[in-house]
Design an enzyme around this catalytic site. Structure first.
Site, PDB file in Angstrom:
ATOM      1  N   SER A 135       0.851  -1.202   0.000  1.00  0.00           N
ATOM      2  CA  SER A 135       0.000   0.000   0.000  1.00  0.00           C
ATOM      3  C   SER A 135       0.876   1.238   0.000  1.00  0.00           C
ATOM      4  O   SER A 135       2.002   1.202   0.531  1.00  0.00           O
ATOM      5  CB  SER A 135      -0.879   0.019   1.262  1.00  0.00           C
ATOM      6  OG  SER A 135      -1.524   1.274   1.401  1.00  0.00           O
ATOM      7  N   TYR A 148      -1.034  -1.140  10.663  1.00  0.00           N
ATOM      8  CA  TYR A 148      -1.208  -1.402   9.221  1.00  0.00           C
ATOM      9  C   TYR A 148      -0.011  -0.866   8.432  1.00  0.00           C
ATOM     10  O   TYR A 148       0.590  -1.577   7.621  1.00  0.00           O
ATOM     11  CB  TYR A 148      -2.498  -0.732   8.749  1.00  0.00           C
ATOM     12  CG  TYR A 148      -2.825  -0.948   7.295  1.00  0.00           C
ATOM     13  CD1 TYR A 148      -3.394  -2.144   6.855  1.00  0.00           C
ATOM     14  CD2 TYR A 148      -2.598   0.058   6.345  1.00  0.00           C
ATOM     15  CE1 TYR A 148      -3.710  -2.335   5.515  1.00  0.00           C
ATOM     16  CE2 TYR A 148      -2.919  -0.126   5.009  1.00  0.00           C
ATOM     17  CZ  TYR A 148      -3.479  -1.318   4.595  1.00  0.00           C
ATOM     18  OH  TYR A 148      -3.788  -1.506   3.265  1.00  0.00           O
TER      19      TYR A 148
HETATM   20  N1  LIG Z   1      -8.827  -0.774  -0.197  1.00  0.00           N
HETATM   21  C1  LIG Z   1      -7.784   0.033  -0.162  1.00  0.00           C
HETATM   22  O1  LIG Z   1      -7.923   1.272  -0.157  1.00  0.00           O
HETATM   23  C2  LIG Z   1      -6.384  -0.537  -0.140  1.00  0.00           C
HETATM   24  C3  LIG Z   1      -5.326   0.361  -0.345  1.00  0.00           C
HETATM   25  C4  LIG Z   1      -4.037  -0.143  -0.343  1.00  0.00           C
HETATM   26  C5  LIG Z   1      -3.812  -1.478  -0.152  1.00  0.00           C
HETATM   27  N2  LIG Z   1      -4.860  -2.325   0.054  1.00  0.00           N
HETATM   28  C6  LIG Z   1      -4.565  -3.738   0.255  1.00  0.00           C
HETATM   29  O2  LIG Z   1      -5.262  -4.494  -0.702  1.00  0.00           O
HETATM   30  C7  LIG Z   1      -5.477  -5.810  -0.198  1.00  0.00           C
HETATM   31  C8  LIG Z   1      -6.936  -6.188  -0.380  1.00  0.00           C
HETATM   32  O3  LIG Z   1      -7.731  -5.336   0.428  1.00  0.00           O
HETATM   33  P1  LIG Z   1      -9.195  -4.856   0.001  1.00  0.00           P
HETATM   34  O4  LIG Z   1      -9.206  -3.401   0.093  1.00  0.00           O
HETATM   35  O5  LIG Z   1      -9.602  -5.515  -1.242  1.00  0.00           O
HETATM   36  O6  LIG Z   1     -10.041  -5.365   1.248  1.00  0.00           O
HETATM   37  P2  LIG Z   1     -11.110  -6.538   1.455  1.00  0.00           P
HETATM   38  O7  LIG Z   1     -12.219  -6.408   0.487  1.00  0.00           O
HETATM   39  O8  LIG Z   1     -11.409  -6.499   2.898  1.00  0.00           O
HETATM   40  O9  LIG Z   1     -10.283  -7.854   1.078  1.00  0.00           O
HETATM   41  C9  LIG Z   1      -9.392  -8.449   1.963  1.00  0.00           C
HETATM   42  C10 LIG Z   1      -9.155  -9.864   1.480  1.00  0.00           C
HETATM   43  O10 LIG Z   1      -8.192 -10.480   2.353  1.00  0.00           O
HETATM   44  C11 LIG Z   1      -8.718 -11.723   2.749  1.00  0.00           C
HETATM   45  N3  LIG Z   1      -8.196 -12.112   4.057  1.00  0.00           N
HETATM   46  C12 LIG Z   1      -8.200 -11.401   5.202  1.00  0.00           C
HETATM   47  N4  LIG Z   1      -7.684 -12.135   6.204  1.00  0.00           N
HETATM   48  C13 LIG Z   1      -7.355 -13.337   5.666  1.00  0.00           C
HETATM   49  C14 LIG Z   1      -6.811 -14.527   6.185  1.00  0.00           C
HETATM   50  N5  LIG Z   1      -6.482 -14.635   7.479  1.00  0.00           N
HETATM   51  N6  LIG Z   1      -6.616 -15.563   5.341  1.00  0.00           N
HETATM   52  C15 LIG Z   1      -6.960 -15.478   4.038  1.00  0.00           C
HETATM   53  N7  LIG Z   1      -7.473 -14.377   3.486  1.00  0.00           N
HETATM   54  C16 LIG Z   1      -7.684 -13.320   4.291  1.00  0.00           C
HETATM   55  C17 LIG Z   1     -10.220 -11.512   2.794  1.00  0.00           C
HETATM   56  O11 LIG Z   1     -10.889 -12.764   2.699  1.00  0.00           O
HETATM   57  P3  LIG Z   1     -11.594 -13.576   3.893  1.00  0.00           P
HETATM   58  O12 LIG Z   1     -12.118 -12.596   4.883  1.00  0.00           O
HETATM   59  O13 LIG Z   1     -12.643 -14.363   3.176  1.00  0.00           O
HETATM   60  O14 LIG Z   1     -10.505 -14.457   4.443  1.00  0.00           O
HETATM   61  C18 LIG Z   1     -10.423 -10.705   1.527  1.00  0.00           C
HETATM   62  O15 LIG Z   1     -10.478 -11.559   0.414  1.00  0.00           O
HETATM   63  C19 LIG Z   1      -5.006  -5.787   1.257  1.00  0.00           C
HETATM   64  O16 LIG Z   1      -3.709  -6.312   1.354  1.00  0.00           O
HETATM   65  C20 LIG Z   1      -4.999  -4.301   1.584  1.00  0.00           C
HETATM   66  O17 LIG Z   1      -4.093  -4.014   2.627  1.00  0.00           O
HETATM   67  C21 LIG Z   1      -6.145  -1.883   0.060  1.00  0.00           C
END
Ligand SMILES: NC(=O)c1ccc[n+]([C@@H]2O[C@H](COP(=O)([O-])OP(=O)(O)OC[C@H]3O[C@@H](n4cnc5c(N)ncnc54)[C@H](OP(=O)(O)O)[C@@H]3O)[C@@H](O)[C@H]2O)c1
Length: 246
Positions: A135, A148
């Site tokens: 990120s 985070y």
């Molecule tokens: N959204 C943003 O603004 C943003 C910005 C920068 C970076 N990111 C990064 O992008 C990535 C995806 O985030 P997102 O925004 O798409 O959020 P999200 O919709 O909450 O997705 C998170 C994903 O991680 C999985 N996950 C969480 N804990 C897990 C575990 N213990 N084992 C296996 N899977 C797990 C969740 O699946 P389950 O709950 O089904 O396990 C879900 O598929 C993350 O690494 C986040 O830090 C997001």
């Protein structure tokens, strides 16, 4: 990398960015496997067109078992996208050690478990791409992001170090740094999220970058420029800029 016909394993694909990337990869002709904990959500992303291999990234044995299923059913992965992530704002003026440990387990140990499951095979084959989702929050300290941001900064360093270590093996490592994306992770945020993009736009930026064999994929452009420049701002000035945030 031409994505057509490639085996792509997306870990953290039950919602948000990972789900959108899995769909985009399938649309570009890849043979896709999806993992996360919620099997029902994975099945609705897969729509019968992807292999569903549920796993908790904090459990190394589960990640290895899922990797073995992907290899047995689709073949060795050409691309592994490590996208699983956890975010919880640290309460102002206090310290939540449990939350800190959870971030370490999901974001950092989870990424390590994914790499552990696929790197030896990729090195032995002399090819493969490991793409890790970090990120822009890893570029600079932000209020409430003590846990985070620390794990995201560590992921950026981990992925860059790995890229350098495996550069002669034929394995490529891509660091993905999104800005704000509208997902389940960010829907809880009560602070402003400048340049917020939709998951589909994020998925296109990620797949475009993967097709161009980028070392780094940072988006959207305005957030990328802002946060890269922010790295040069002196600590005192950075503190003054963000003083109004809490
Ligand atoms: N959204 C943003 O603004 C943003 C910005 C920068 C970076 N990111 C990064 O992008 C990535 C995806 O985030 P997102 O925004 O798409 O959020 P999200 O919709 O909450 O997705 C998170 C994903 O991680 C999985 N996950 C969480 N804990 C897990 C575990 N213990 N084992 C296996 N899977 C797990 C969740 O699946 P389950 O709950 O089904 O396990 C879900 O598929 C993350 O690494 C986040 O830090 C997001």
């Amino acid at each position: 990398m031409d994505l057509g016909g490639r085996v792509a394993w997306v870990v953290g694909a039950s919602s948000g960015i990972g789900a959108a990337v899995a769909r985009e990869l399938a649309a570009r002709g890849a043979r896709v496997a999806v993992s996360a904990r919620r099997a029902d959500r994975l099945a609705s992303v897969a729509e019968g067109r992807m292999l569903v291999a549920p796993a908790d990234v904090t459990d190394r044995a589960q990640v290895h078992a899922a990797a073995a299923r992907v290899e047995a059913e689709l073949g060795p992965p050409d691309l592994v996208l490590l996208c699983a992530g956890h975010w919880q704002q640290m309460p102002a003026g206090t310290w939540d050690a449990d939350s800190f440990e959870r971030h370490l387990q999901v974001n950092l140990v989870g990424m390590s478990n994914g790499i552990d499951a696929v790197l030896p095979g990729m090195v032995a084959r002399g090819r493969g791409v490991i793409a890790g989702v970090a990120s822009v929050a890893g570029y600079r300290g932000l209020p409430g992001a003590e846990a985070y941001g620390a794990t995201k900064a560590a992921q950026i360093n981990l992925l860059e170090s790995l890229r350098l270590s495996v550069r002669r093996s034929g394995v490529h490592v891509t660091t993905i740094c999104p800005g704000f994306v509208r997902t389940e992770m960010t829907e809880v945020n009560e602070f402003p999220m400048p340049f917020l993009v939709e998951p589909d736009e994020a998925a296109r930026a990620i797949c475009d970058g993967l097709e161009r064999d980028r070392n780094e994929i940072v988006f959207p452009t305005r957030m990328a420029v802002l946060m890269k420049l922010a790295r040069f701002v002196p600590a005192g000035a950075w503190a003054r800029v963000l003083a109004s945030r809490r």
